[in-house]
Structures are given as structure tokens and as C-alpha cells.
Design a protein around this motif. Sequence first.
Motif, short mmCIF file in Angstrom:
data_model
loop_
_atom_site.label_atom_id
_atom_site.label_comp_id
_atom_site.label_asym_id
_atom_site.label_seq_id
_atom_site.Cartn_x
_atom_site.Cartn_y
_atom_site.Cartn_z
N THR A 115 40.86 12.85 -10.15
CA THR A 115 41.60 13.06 -11.39
C THR A 115 42.02 11.73 -12.01
N VAL A 116 42.48 10.81 -11.18
CA VAL A 116 42.90 9.49 -11.69
C VAL A 116 41.73 8.77 -12.35
N THR A 117 40.58 8.76 -11.67
CA THR A 117 39.41 8.09 -12.25
C THR A 117 38.93 8.80 -13.50
N PHE A 118 39.03 10.13 -13.50
CA PHE A 118 38.63 10.91 -14.67
C PHE A 118 39.50 10.57 -15.88
N LEU A 119 40.81 10.53 -15.69
CA LEU A 119 41.72 10.23 -16.80
C LEU A 119 41.49 8.82 -17.32
N GLN A 120 41.19 7.89 -16.43
CA GLN A 120 40.87 6.53 -16.87
C GLN A 120 39.59 6.53 -17.71
N ARG A 121 38.62 7.34 -17.27
CA ARG A 121 37.32 7.38 -17.97
C ARG A 121 37.43 8.03 -19.34
N THR A 122 38.42 8.92 -19.51
CA THR A 122 38.56 9.59 -20.80
C THR A 122 38.89 8.62 -21.93
N GLN A 123 39.37 7.44 -21.58
CA GLN A 123 39.74 6.46 -22.60
C GLN A 123 38.59 5.50 -22.93
N SER A 124 37.43 5.73 -22.35
CA SER A 124 36.26 4.89 -22.64
C SER A 124 35.64 5.31 -23.98
N PHE A 125 34.95 4.40 -24.62
CA PHE A 125 34.37 4.66 -25.94
C PHE A 125 33.25 5.70 -25.88
N ASP A 126 32.58 5.83 -24.71
CA ASP A 126 31.44 6.73 -24.61
C ASP A 126 31.81 8.11 -24.07
N PHE A 127 33.11 8.39 -23.95
CA PHE A 127 33.56 9.68 -23.42
C PHE A 127 33.69 10.69 -24.55
N GLN A 128 33.06 11.85 -24.38
CA GLN A 128 33.16 12.94 -25.35
C GLN A 128 33.68 14.18 -24.65
N ALA A 129 34.89 14.62 -25.02
CA ALA A 129 35.47 15.82 -24.41
C ALA A 129 34.57 17.03 -24.65
N LEU A 130 34.65 18.01 -23.77
CA LEU A 130 33.79 19.19 -23.86
C LEU A 130 34.41 20.34 -24.64
N SER A 131 35.54 20.09 -25.26
CA SER A 131 36.14 21.12 -26.12
C SER A 131 36.88 20.45 -27.26
N GLY A 132 37.24 21.24 -28.26
CA GLY A 132 37.97 20.72 -29.40
C GLY A 132 37.25 20.94 -30.71
N GLU A 133 35.94 20.79 -30.70
CA GLU A 133 35.11 21.02 -31.89
C GLU A 133 34.28 22.29 -31.69
N PRO A 134 33.94 22.99 -32.78
CA PRO A 134 33.23 24.28 -32.65
C PRO A 134 31.92 24.20 -31.87
N TRP A 135 31.23 23.06 -31.96
CA TRP A 135 29.92 22.96 -31.31
C TRP A 135 29.99 22.56 -29.82
N LEU A 136 31.18 22.25 -29.35
CA LEU A 136 31.32 21.86 -27.95
C LEU A 136 31.40 23.08 -27.05
N PRO A 137 30.87 22.99 -25.80
CA PRO A 137 30.67 24.19 -24.96
C PRO A 137 31.95 24.90 -24.53
N PHE A 138 33.05 24.17 -24.35
CA PHE A 138 34.26 24.79 -23.80
C PHE A 138 35.35 25.00 -24.84
N THR A 139 34.99 24.87 -26.12
CA THR A 139 35.95 25.27 -27.15
C THR A 139 36.22 26.76 -27.01
N ASN A 140 35.16 27.50 -26.69
CA ASN A 140 35.30 28.90 -26.30
C ASN A 140 34.97 29.00 -24.81
N ALA A 141 36.01 29.09 -23.99
CA ALA A 141 35.83 29.05 -22.53
C ALA A 141 35.88 30.44 -21.92
N GLU A 142 35.31 31.42 -22.59
CA GLU A 142 35.39 32.80 -22.12
C GLU A 142 34.80 32.98 -20.73
N ILE A 143 33.65 32.36 -20.47
CA ILE A 143 33.00 32.53 -19.17
C ILE A 143 33.83 31.88 -18.06
N LEU A 144 34.54 30.80 -18.38
CA LEU A 144 35.39 30.17 -17.38
C LEU A 144 36.61 31.04 -17.07
#
Length: 227
Positions: free
Chosen positions: A53-82
Motif C-alpha cells: 500500500t505504501v509503495t502504491f500510494l507513492q506510485r500514484t503521484q508519478s506522472f505516468d499513473f492513471q487511476a482506474l476510475s473517475g472518468e466514464p471510460w475507465l473500467p472501475f468507474t462502474n464497479a458493479e462486478i467488484l
Amino acid sequence: MQILKSLRVKPWLPVEFEQQTSQATGLLNKEKAASTALHFLLAVITVIFFLFTVTFLQRTQSFDFQALSGEPWLPFTNAEILWQNSAYLLLASISIMLAKKFAERQSLSAIMISLAATTLFTLLFISGQIQVWLQLNQSGFYITTNPANSYYFLLTGVHALHIIGGILVFMRCILLFAVNRSYQQLVSRLKLCARYWHYLFFIWLFLFFLLTSDADTFKTIASICGF
């Protein structure tokens, strides 16, 4: 040593009662040892996920990191299967707890139904996770194209491995009961299995929140943590 054995003899108690007391004490000691071993294992698993988790949170601040939710085209914006997978793991956790209750009442048919339900819901959870992995690949979210993708596969894969390990122990528990038909030992083992399943469920809820958060959430968490 023979003198010590003689001193421990209690002639005023029936031999059968003394043997039963000795067996109960031995079982209690084994249960305490198994509980201690489980708690040590859970502590190790906690440390592993904490470091990830610590390494993940550090990596989220990198320029090449793209979260998997937030925008309509991202896979976990709708996380129904999860959410569906979460429900499977919750039901598995509940059913194994019920199996322990039924074992205390020595209700064999109810035990078998509950254990079958635990196995079914756990396998459905793993199957659902594999389905998510396949959907990510089919949508172009490959493991190497984005750090968020890599961490999703890594964290959910490690979590799935711990569940598979739990299933193996769970199946051994059922096999031992089929051999010796000891309800007391079954209760003791199911108690530890239920604790492990509850723990993995809460770990999954944490991973669910972490991996499906949007970029703004990651930015807020990282700032709070000082990254």
C-alpha cells in the motif's frame, strides 16, 4: 522421571475421568498453539499488504499513473462486478461462521450445507476476480501499460493466493472430520478458518477502496500521508 509421574497420579479420581481431562487439556493446548500461529500469519500478511500500500500510494503521484476510475471510460468507474465479488466473499465468510455454529450443535446435515456454501461462494469470488482480469486485458488495460494496472493485478493476485491457501486448509479440515468424526476438533478448526475468512474479507474491502479510487482521492490520501 518415574517419581514425578507417581506424584502426578490422582488415585481419588477414576482413571477414565483423568484420561478425559488429559485429552481435553491437550486439545486446548493445541487450539491455543494453532490460534497463536494464525495470529502470527495474519500479522505477516498485514505487513505485506501495508508495504504494498505504501509503495502504491507513492506510485500514484508519478506522472505516468492513471487511476482506474473517475472518468466514464475507465473500467472501475462502474464497479458493479467488484461489488458482486465482494458479496460472494461476504457470504462465504458468513456461511463458514454458520458451519461452526452447527458443528457446536453437532448437526451434520447443516454442517455439510454450510461448508458446501462456503466452498461455492469462495470459488465464485475467485472466478469473478479472474473474470475482471480478463475484462481488463480485453479492454486494453494490460498489466504493463499503467502502474495502476500493475498494482491491481499484483494486489488482487496476492489476495487470491491467500484465499487459495485458506481453501486448502479448509479442505484439510473437512477431510480430518470425515476421518475422526470429532465435532470438538471440527469446531476448533472452523473457528480459526472463520477468523481467516473474516480477515481476508476486510482486506478485500480495503483493496476494493484503494484500487477503485479516483485521482483526486489518491492526491488527498498521498498529501495526508506526506507523499
